[in-house]
Enzyme design. Structure first.
Site, PDB file in Angstrom:
ATOM      1  N   CYS A  90     -34.027  27.257  17.771  1.00 52.17           N
ATOM      2  CA  CYS A  90     -35.348  27.870  18.394  1.00 52.17           C
ATOM      3  C   CYS A  90     -35.200  27.442  19.809  1.00 52.17           C
ATOM      4  O   CYS A  90     -34.917  26.193  20.362  1.00 52.17           O
ATOM      5  CB  CYS A  90     -36.570  27.342  17.985  1.00 52.17           C
ATOM      6  SG  CYS A  90     -37.973  27.698  18.469  1.00 52.17           S
ATOM      7  N   HIS A  91     -35.396  28.619  20.482  1.00 51.95           N
ATOM      8  CA  HIS A  91     -35.172  28.552  22.285  1.00 51.95           C
ATOM      9  C   HIS A  91     -36.363  27.784  22.710  1.00 51.95           C
ATOM     10  O   HIS A  91     -37.373  28.142  22.397  1.00 51.95           O
ATOM     11  CB  HIS A  91     -34.978  29.968  22.685  1.00 51.95           C
ATOM     12  CG  HIS A  91     -33.713  30.761  22.461  1.00 51.95           C
ATOM     13  ND1 HIS A  91     -33.583  31.133  21.258  1.00 51.95           N
ATOM     14  CD2 HIS A  91     -32.486  30.605  23.300  1.00 51.95           C
ATOM     15  CE1 HIS A  91     -32.393  31.627  21.137  1.00 51.95           C
ATOM     16  NE2 HIS A  91     -31.774  31.347  22.361  1.00 51.95           N
ATOM     17  N   MET A 157     -42.049  31.221  15.961  1.00 51.02           N
ATOM     18  CA  MET A 157     -42.043  29.892  15.461  1.00 51.02           C
ATOM     19  C   MET A 157     -42.968  28.754  16.030  1.00 51.02           C
ATOM     20  O   MET A 157     -43.421  27.829  15.315  1.00 51.02           O
ATOM     21  CB  MET A 157     -40.660  29.430  15.693  1.00 51.02           C
ATOM     22  CG  MET A 157     -39.496  30.320  14.948  1.00 51.02           C
ATOM     23  SD  MET A 157     -39.586  30.418  13.182  1.00 51.02           S
ATOM     24  CE  MET A 157     -39.972  28.736  12.545  1.00 51.02           C
ATOM     25  N   GLU A 158     -43.216  29.111  17.246  1.00 51.09           N
ATOM     26  CA  GLU A 158     -44.257  28.300  17.805  1.00 51.09           C
ATOM     27  C   GLU A 158     -45.673  28.426  17.126  1.00 51.09           C
ATOM     28  O   GLU A 158     -46.243  27.390  16.882  1.00 51.09           O
ATOM     29  CB  GLU A 158     -44.296  28.512  19.626  1.00 51.09           C
ATOM     30  CG  GLU A 158     -43.304  28.071  20.102  1.00 51.09           C
ATOM     31  CD  GLU A 158     -42.013  28.944  20.126  1.00 51.09           C
ATOM     32  OE1 GLU A 158     -40.942  28.438  20.520  1.00 51.09           O
ATOM     33  OE2 GLU A 158     -41.808  30.032  19.314  1.00 51.09           O
ATOM     34  N   ASP A 172     -53.415  14.049   7.412  1.00 57.24           N
ATOM     35  CA  ASP A 172     -53.304  12.600   7.903  1.00 57.24           C
ATOM     36  C   ASP A 172     -54.683  11.954   8.127  1.00 57.24           C
ATOM     37  O   ASP A 172     -54.822  10.735   7.757  1.00 57.24           O
ATOM     38  CB  ASP A 172     -52.401  12.575   9.135  1.00 57.24           C
ATOM     39  CG  ASP A 172     -52.495  11.332   9.794  1.00 57.24           C
ATOM     40  OD1 ASP A 172     -51.738  10.368   9.134  1.00 57.24           O
ATOM     41  OD2 ASP A 172     -52.991  10.985  10.994  1.00 57.24           O
TER      42      ASP A 172
END
Length: 412
Positions: A90-91, A157-158, A172
């Site tokens: 991924c860039h 992807m971000e 969590d």
């Protein structure tokens, strides 16, 4: 792109050419230096499902770690900026926009209440909004991440990383009270810009701002009866509500109860059960097991304990009162009692045929003021009268009735 005959083809965003693999099959970071600079955006979503009481804890800001949703939104934005550190090919991108929105998922009862109240009711829903109820009636939170960049490669992807990490952050911060939470449906909803242009998921779930604001009034009542907390001996909990499945022998009670247990458990409802055999001398435990051997050797009160459960049984001079048993069911949301026709509990009457062949009695004679539904075959539907009727094979329908029963109990 062209086919083998040289004819231009439309790119398929589901099955496109793998640009991260070279002619030898080795992975690589794609050279994007010659690509045009365009404005690009991507929207992704993820869902985290949980117990209704856990969602109440989050909405009412009772989590021990603090504001769950605020923390998850920040975590999602931070994750979007670090996607290239996590995903090898991924860039790194100079992100120009990153936004994370989180909506509670409505229960069917909340959706019904909102529709009944009308579109002009005020409250939390007017500002925060609720995601529509799921077909499986489970609740939790839906996360949507929107990312933008002006550059030479996309930002999907971000957005996906932001949605995923926001869901993980919610997990969590709530895992101390609900380790059974599930993260599902992480997916791209929309991308725009670049050579491939616009792509949208078909029938993508709408992230509504317009769902009736009256849902807020319903959400304010969630979990009012029970507070989620780590159990301590000094904080006894009230017994769970109990509903009986009654019917004559071979009416199909056990089969229906098994299906309803599985259906409710899949929705995140904690279910307890009590079985009334109605006769003496039934077998205990599994022949050959240690506890069985203890009992056969003469032990009058047998207990068996492991790391995550315990059981006990003892002989008595008379039948143990049901109330004595139910008083111990403080760690579940509802108790399904199979049998106990004369106990006076709210009940679901189960009948496969109109007449009990062993006793010559009509199954509908069991219907009383405490009956919440008749679970039977179509042959009895016309005779059910004003009693709510549900098909005996419709476990989801019976589970819906039980959930409404739980909600009414909590609202008291």
């Amino acid at each position: 792109m062209t086919d083998t005959a040289g004819t231009p083809t439309t790119r398929d965003a589901y099955r496109d050419k793998l640009t991260h693999v070279d002619a030898k099959g080795d992975v690589r970071m794609v050279d994007v230096s010659d690509k045009a600079v365009t404005k690009r955006t991507a929207i992704a979503e993820g869902t985290i499902l949980m117990h209704p009481e856990t969602r109440s804890m989050v909405l009412e800001d009772r989590a021990k770690k603090g504001d769950v949703l605020a923390c998850a939104r920040v975590a999602g934005i931070m994750a979007a900026k670090r996607a290239s550190d996590l995903i090898p090919m991924c860039h790194p991108l100079p992100i120009t926009k990153a936004k994370v929105e989180i909506e509670p998922i409505a229960s069917p009862e909340e959706a019904d209440a909102a529709r009944a109240a009308g579109p002009h009711a005020g409250g939390l829903g007017a500002s925060a909004g609720f995601a529509p109820a799921r077909a499986d009636s489970r609740v939790g939170f839906r996360v949507r991440a929107t990312c933008g960049v002006t550059g030479v490669t996309g930002i999907e992807m971000e957005a996906l990383t932001a949605a995923s990490v926001a869901c993980l952050t919610i997990y969590d911060m709530c895992k101390a009270v609900d380790r059974g939470m599930e993260i599902v449906d992480v997916r791209l909803l929309r991308k725009e810009g670049g050579r491939s242009g616009l792509w949208e998921r078909v029938a993508a779930p709408a992230f509504t701002d317009e769902l009736d604001a009256a849902l807020a009034d319903a959400s304010a009542k969630i979990g009012g009866a029970l507070e989620v907390m780590e159990p301590t001996p000094a904080a006894p909990c009230p017994p769970a509500p109990a509903i009986a499945f009654i019917g004559y022998q071979n009416s199909g009670k056990t089969t229906l109860v098994e299906k309803v247990i599985a259906e409710l458990s899949a929705r995140g409802v904690r279910v307890g059960t009590v079985k009334h055999h109605g006769h003496a001398g039934f077998d205990i435990d599994v022949p050959g097991k240690d506890s069985w051997r203890h009992a056969r050797a003469g032990s009058k009160h047998v207990g068996i304990v492991s790391a995550d459960r315990y059981a006990e049984y003892a002989d008595t001079d008379s039948e143990l009162p049901l109330e004595h048993l139910l008083a111990r069911y403080t760690d579940v949301d509802v108790v399904l009692v199979e049998g106990y026709k004369a106990a006076g509990l709210p009940n679901v009457v189960v009948a496969r045929s109109g007449v009990d062949r062993l006793r010559g009695r009509d199954s509908l004679d069991l219907v009383d003021d405490g009956t919440v539904a008749l679970a039977a075959n179509d042959a009895l539907a016309e005779r059910a009268g004003a009693t709510p009727f549900v098909d005996i094979n419709d476990a989801a329908g019976v589970a819906n009735i039980i959930q409404r029963f739980i909600d009414r109990h909590r609202a008291r």
